[in-house]
Design an enzyme around this catalytic site. Sequence first.
Site, short mmCIF file in Angstrom:
data_model
loop_
_atom_site.label_atom_id
_atom_site.label_comp_id
_atom_site.label_asym_id
_atom_site.label_seq_id
_atom_site.Cartn_x
_atom_site.Cartn_y
_atom_site.Cartn_z
N LYS A 72 -9.27 5.21 -2.35
CA LYS A 72 -8.02 4.92 -3.28
C LYS A 72 -8.50 4.24 -4.59
O LYS A 72 -7.94 4.35 -5.69
CB LYS A 72 -7.19 4.24 -2.78
CG LYS A 72 -6.16 5.09 -1.59
CD LYS A 72 -4.87 4.33 -1.26
CE LYS A 72 -4.11 5.29 -0.19
NZ LYS A 72 -2.81 4.71 0.05
N ASP A 108 2.46 5.52 -3.64
CA ASP A 108 2.56 4.95 -2.41
C ASP A 108 3.74 3.69 -2.72
O ASP A 108 4.53 3.66 -2.00
CB ASP A 108 1.27 3.81 -2.34
CG ASP A 108 0.49 4.87 -1.28
OD1 ASP A 108 0.79 5.86 -0.61
OD2 ASP A 108 -0.95 4.63 -1.50
#
Length: 291
Positions: A72, A108
């Site tokens: 990420k 997210d």
Amino acid sequence: MKEIKGTTAVCGLIGNPVEHSISPIIHNTLSELLGIDLAYVTFRVENERVGEAVNGAYALSIRGLNVTVPHKSAVIPHLCAIDPLAEKIGAVNTLVRCAGGYKGYNTDMPGLYRALASEGIALEDREVLILGAGGVGRAVAMMCAVNGASRVYLLNRTLEKAKEVADEVRERTGRDCIFAKALSDYRSIPPKPYLVIQATSVGMFPHVEDAVIEEQDFYEYVDVGVDLIFNPAKTKFMRAAEQAGARTMNGLKMLLYQGILAYELWNDVKVTDEQAAIVYQKMKEAMNIHE
């Protein structure tokens, strides 16, 4: 069985491992519901090959990618642009194809925010305890600050790490609302009901009998307990919070909504609440969750 044609667009997930991901259920169900000719698959990518994977995906005309651990942050140097929120958080989980490469987003935290909202849980003017100051805890602290939480206690095994993250969040958001504590010092926090977000991997399958804080008196602080783990569906943290009279939720709705937000970015569509509910049910069936 979906018919794959020459016109079928492809999206996917890069990470390591990816074999047990339920993201294909989210995206392929959405394509079926919305009548979009798109197939979603997983790609296992070794740590040192992230750049090759991003460039290869672009060369293959892949419409978009999700990014999971451990890539990420590593993916960021390989993007042509990054959304301001993802830049603040320092992590990207969604790549959207644009001219010359991919733009990185973080769905997210907006996904968690939307999951909380779907359960009637507001962050504005709320006092929050976050357990864990790793990558997820850091992102949750950023989300709480950005969305108006009045006071956030960031608890971590290592106090120095919590202080470092709290300082960074204050600097990036301009809000002096984050306070670092060692996990063992939770009794020094004013005793009142908090929204508590469990942001560590403690209690994740197969270590289902572990909780980041074992002492039952801690759970008297919990008004609403949110565990970002979704396997198991009810963690030891959640069971202890419920025993103390708290309401709880796990991380499955966060996974749902981060996926929905990514799908909306890739396809310029809006997923309805009814469609989201259908996908959520499919996810629960895949995980053998019965409520």
